[in-house]
Design a protein around this motif. Structure first.
Motif, mmCIF file in Angstrom:
data_model
loop_
_atom_site.group_PDB
_atom_site.id
_atom_site.type_symbol
_atom_site.label_atom_id
_atom_site.label_comp_id
_atom_site.label_asym_id
_atom_site.label_seq_id
_atom_site.Cartn_x
_atom_site.Cartn_y
_atom_site.Cartn_z
ATOM 1 N N ALA A 138 13.458 1.216 -10.417
ATOM 2 C CA ALA A 138 14.896 0.992 -10.288
ATOM 3 C C ALA A 138 15.295 0.375 -8.957
ATOM 4 C CB ALA A 138 15.644 2.303 -10.500
ATOM 5 N N VAL A 139 14.595 0.732 -7.890
ATOM 6 C CA VAL A 139 15.000 0.263 -6.559
ATOM 7 C C VAL A 139 14.116 -0.860 -6.029
ATOM 8 C CG1 VAL A 139 15.975 2.517 -6.003
ATOM 9 C CG2 VAL A 139 13.636 1.970 -5.269
ATOM 10 N N ALA A 140 13.113 -1.251 -6.805
ATOM 11 C CA ALA A 140 12.214 -2.329 -6.374
ATOM 12 C C ALA A 140 13.009 -3.583 -6.037
ATOM 13 C CB ALA A 140 11.195 -2.624 -7.469
ATOM 14 N N PRO A 141 12.590 -4.328 -5.008
ATOM 15 C CA PRO A 141 11.333 -4.194 -4.261
ATOM 16 C C PRO A 141 11.406 -3.260 -3.046
ATOM 17 C CG PRO A 141 12.448 -6.158 -3.553
ATOM 18 C CD PRO A 141 13.318 -5.552 -4.622
ATOM 19 N N LYS A 142 12.507 -2.541 -2.886
ATOM 20 C CA LYS A 142 12.593 -1.640 -1.734
ATOM 21 C C LYS A 142 11.635 -0.467 -1.925
ATOM 22 C CE LYS A 142 17.157 -2.939 -0.116
ATOM 23 N NZ LYS A 142 18.477 -2.500 0.409
ATOM 24 N N PRO A 143 11.035 0.021 -0.843
ATOM 25 C CA PRO A 143 10.047 1.088 -0.942
ATOM 26 C C PRO A 143 10.659 2.450 -1.236
ATOM 27 C CG PRO A 143 10.431 0.527 1.346
ATOM 28 C CD PRO A 143 11.180 -0.483 0.531
ATOM 29 N N VAL A 144 9.836 3.310 -1.819
ATOM 30 C CA VAL A 144 10.243 4.670 -2.161
ATOM 31 C C VAL A 144 9.399 5.669 -1.389
ATOM 32 C CG1 VAL A 144 10.211 6.406 -4.012
ATOM 33 C CG2 VAL A 144 11.133 4.119 -4.445
ATOM 34 N N ASN A 145 10.063 6.714 -0.881
ATOM 35 C CA ASN A 145 9.391 7.845 -0.257
ATOM 36 C C ASN A 145 9.336 8.974 -1.270
ATOM 37 O OD1 ASN A 145 8.777 9.234 2.702
ATOM 38 N ND2 ASN A 145 9.644 10.679 1.265
ATOM 39 N N LEU A 146 8.165 9.585 -1.431
ATOM 40 C CA LEU A 146 8.016 10.730 -2.327
ATOM 41 C C LEU A 146 7.707 11.974 -1.507
ATOM 42 C CD1 LEU A 146 7.804 11.747 -5.299
ATOM 43 C CD2 LEU A 146 5.321 11.448 -5.056
ATOM 44 N N LEU A 147 8.413 13.059 -1.793
ATOM 45 C CA LEU A 147 8.128 14.344 -1.173
ATOM 46 C C LEU A 147 7.097 15.088 -2.014
ATOM 47 C CD1 LEU A 147 8.803 16.642 0.878
ATOM 48 C CD2 LEU A 147 10.526 17.418 -0.774
ATOM 49 N N VAL A 148 6.006 15.499 -1.379
ATOM 50 C CA VAL A 148 4.997 16.322 -2.044
ATOM 51 C C VAL A 148 4.826 17.591 -1.216
ATOM 52 C CG1 VAL A 148 2.620 16.501 -2.842
ATOM 53 C CG2 VAL A 148 3.814 14.301 -2.994
ATOM 54 N N MET B 84 1.395 4.819 -8.760
ATOM 55 C CA MET B 84 2.734 4.787 -9.355
ATOM 56 C C MET B 84 3.663 3.829 -8.616
ATOM 57 S SD MET B 84 3.418 8.839 -10.045
ATOM 58 C CE MET B 84 2.025 9.917 -10.398
ATOM 59 N N GLY B 85 3.173 3.258 -7.521
ATOM 60 C CA GLY B 85 3.970 2.289 -6.782
ATOM 61 C C GLY B 85 4.747 2.863 -5.615
ATOM 62 N N VAL B 86 4.531 4.138 -5.307
ATOM 63 C CA VAL B 86 5.205 4.758 -4.160
ATOM 64 C C VAL B 86 4.624 4.182 -2.879
ATOM 65 C CG1 VAL B 86 5.495 6.928 -2.884
ATOM 66 C CG2 VAL B 86 5.763 6.887 -5.379
ATOM 67 N N ARG B 87 5.491 3.890 -1.924
ATOM 68 C CA ARG B 87 5.037 3.283 -0.678
ATOM 69 C C ARG B 87 4.647 4.323 0.365
ATOM 70 N NH1 ARG B 87 3.715 -0.737 -1.579
ATOM 71 N NH2 ARG B 87 5.465 -2.176 -1.671
ATOM 72 N N ARG B 88 5.360 5.457 0.403
ATOM 73 C CA ARG B 88 5.030 6.448 1.416
ATOM 74 C C ARG B 88 5.243 7.862 0.875
ATOM 75 N NH1 ARG B 88 10.058 5.834 5.812
ATOM 76 N NH2 ARG B 88 11.042 7.782 5.169
ATOM 77 N N ILE B 89 4.465 8.806 1.415
ATOM 78 C CA ILE B 89 4.502 10.200 0.988
ATOM 79 C C ILE B 89 4.768 11.077 2.204
ATOM 80 C CG2 ILE B 89 3.211 12.082 -0.090
ATOM 81 C CD1 ILE B 89 1.308 9.855 -1.218
ATOM 82 N N SER B 90 5.796 11.902 2.126
ATOM 83 C CA SER B 90 6.031 12.889 3.186
ATOM 84 C C SER B 90 5.850 14.281 2.601
ATOM 85 C CB SER B 90 7.427 12.726 3.803
ATOM 86 O OG SER B 90 8.432 12.849 2.821
ATOM 87 N N VAL B 91 5.655 15.269 3.478
ATOM 88 C CA VAL B 91 5.385 16.636 3.008
ATOM 89 C C VAL B 91 6.464 17.624 3.430
ATOM 90 C CG1 VAL B 91 2.910 16.191 2.920
ATOM 91 C CG2 VAL B 91 3.892 17.207 4.987
ATOM 92 N N GLY B 92 7.528 17.130 4.060
ATOM 93 C CA GLY B 92 8.631 18.009 4.430
ATOM 94 C C GLY B 92 8.172 19.181 5.288
ATOM 95 N N GLY B 93 8.610 20.358 4.913
ATOM 96 C CA GLY B 93 8.248 21.558 5.672
ATOM 97 C C GLY B 93 6.957 22.208 5.226
ATOM 98 N N GLY C 298 0.799 -1.209 0.000
ATOM 99 C CA GLY C 298 0.000 0.000 0.000
ATOM 100 C C GLY C 298 0.835 1.264 0.000
ATOM 101 N N CYS C 299 0.181 2.373 0.337
ATOM 102 C CA CYS C 299 0.833 3.685 0.354
ATOM 103 C C CYS C 299 0.276 4.473 1.525
ATOM 104 C CB CYS C 299 0.553 4.424 -0.954
ATOM 105 S SG CYS C 299 1.291 6.068 -1.074
ATOM 106 N N PHE C 300 1.140 5.093 2.313
ATOM 107 C CA PHE C 300 0.669 5.871 3.447
ATOM 108 C C PHE C 300 1.313 7.257 3.453
ATOM 109 C CE2 PHE C 300 4.462 3.741 4.920
ATOM 110 C CZ PHE C 300 5.080 4.610 5.820
ATOM 111 N N VAL C 301 0.613 8.196 4.081
ATOM 112 C CA VAL C 301 1.095 9.577 4.186
ATOM 113 C C VAL C 301 1.807 9.748 5.512
ATOM 114 C CG1 VAL C 301 0.467 12.018 4.236
ATOM 115 C CG2 VAL C 301 -0.751 10.440 2.711
ATOM 116 N N LEU C 302 2.974 10.337 5.437
ATOM 117 C CA LEU C 302 3.840 10.541 6.591
ATOM 118 C C LEU C 302 3.955 12.054 6.806
ATOM 119 C CD1 LEU C 302 5.720 8.673 8.372
ATOM 120 C CD2 LEU C 302 7.496 9.096 6.684
ATOM 121 N N PRO C 303 3.011 12.685 7.518
ATOM 122 C CA PRO C 303 3.066 14.140 7.686
ATOM 123 C C PRO C 303 4.188 14.547 8.641
ATOM 124 C CG PRO C 303 1.309 13.252 9.028
ATOM 125 C CD PRO C 303 1.871 12.093 8.239
#
Length: 274
Positions: free
Chosen positions: A199-209, A222-231, A19-24
């Motif tokens: 490229a890095v599969a099966p390791k998870p990717v963090n995306l900054l939004v 898109m297959g991203v595992r987690r999303i963070s929002v930084g500052g 799945g994919c989760f948001v990491l605020p």
């Protein structure tokens, strides 16, 4: 807190399995507790949000500052916390390892190490050194016996070197050196994101939004595992503060107070302390 550090780390690792989760990204106790009460499953610290909260520029805080902050943040919530540990607060691998050991002791469930140098003339560590720094962080975590997830960050897109192939080469090398989650803040297009995930599969990717555009569902597809929002959350808060303070200073107007959260609503969120 009623959840042990070991439980937090186990739950955090499980979140990365599917799945994919948001990491605020909270920046203090209050924002962490507010986010924890909103259904999020994990949190991440923000170097910029924390730095601004103590009157510093981003990347202008000490390791001691961050260790104290992470200790406070982890103690304030039952949710697992991923640490924005910047570049490990040292250039050499041995220094990175020593500081990562200190970071693990704060109770974090994850910890990221980036490859930016802070030197505008040479913004990224040379490849072999960058890999050794990740390897040193990996060994420090392993030697601690703590189940802390290591995140390898390539900062190329943030330092003016938006070469996707070079970025992927670094991320793959960091994965091979022991990073369990990979992160290239600054990638934005579907093509870039999918290429990194593949490229890095099966390791998870963090995306900054940090701006409007993609939705959580689109990112998940898109297959991203987690999303963070930084500052971004901190910037939203500072934006409201600055708009209101400027309107008062420049126009003598209290109009922006109309957008404030009612006292009873925000006050009611926090538990009464003994």
């Amino acid at each position: 807190m009623s959840v042990s550090v070991a439980q937090k780390r186990a739950e955090f690792r499980k979140l990365h399995e599917s799945g994919c989760f948001v990491l605020p990204n909270p920046w203090d106790i209050g924002s962490a507790q507010l986010l924890a009460g909103m259904g999020y499953k994990a949190l991440a610290s923000t170097s910029s949000g924390f730095a601004w909260s103590i009157g510093h520029r981003d990347n202008d805080v000490t390791c001691d500052d961050v260790i104290a902050h992470l200790t406070t943040l982890c103690a304030a919530t039952d949710l697992p916390v991923n640490a924005d540990f910047e570049g490990g607060f040292a250039h050499d691998p041995a220094g990175v390892a020593a500081n990562v050991t200190r970071g693990v002791a704060t109770g974090v469930a994850g910890l990221s190490i980036e490859d930016s140098t802070g030197d505008a003339s040479k913004p990224l560590y040379e490849m072999s050194l960058a890999v050794e720094r990740i390897r040193a962080a990996r060994k420090a975590i392993d030697d601690s016996g703590a189940d802390v997830m290591l995140v390898g960050r390539c900062e190329s897109f943030l330092v003016g070197q938006p070469d996707l192939n070079a970025t992927i080469t670094r991320l793959v090398a960091y994965a091979d050196a022991g990073a369990e989650c990979l992160y290239a803040p600054g990638i934005k297009t579907k093509e870039q994101i999918v290429a990194v995930v593949k490229a890095v599969a099966p390791k998870p990717v963090n995306l900054l939004v940090g701006a409007p555009g993609l939705t959580v569902r689109e990112v998940a597809d898109m297959g991203v595992r987690r999303i963070s929002v930084g500052g971004a959350l901190a910037r939203v808060a500072w934006g409201a503060f600055l708009r209101t303070a400027r309107d008062l200073a420049e126009n003598g107007s209290f109009a922006e107070f109309a957008h404030a959260v009612p006292h009873a609503e925000i006050n009611g969120v926090f538990a009464k302390k003994a």
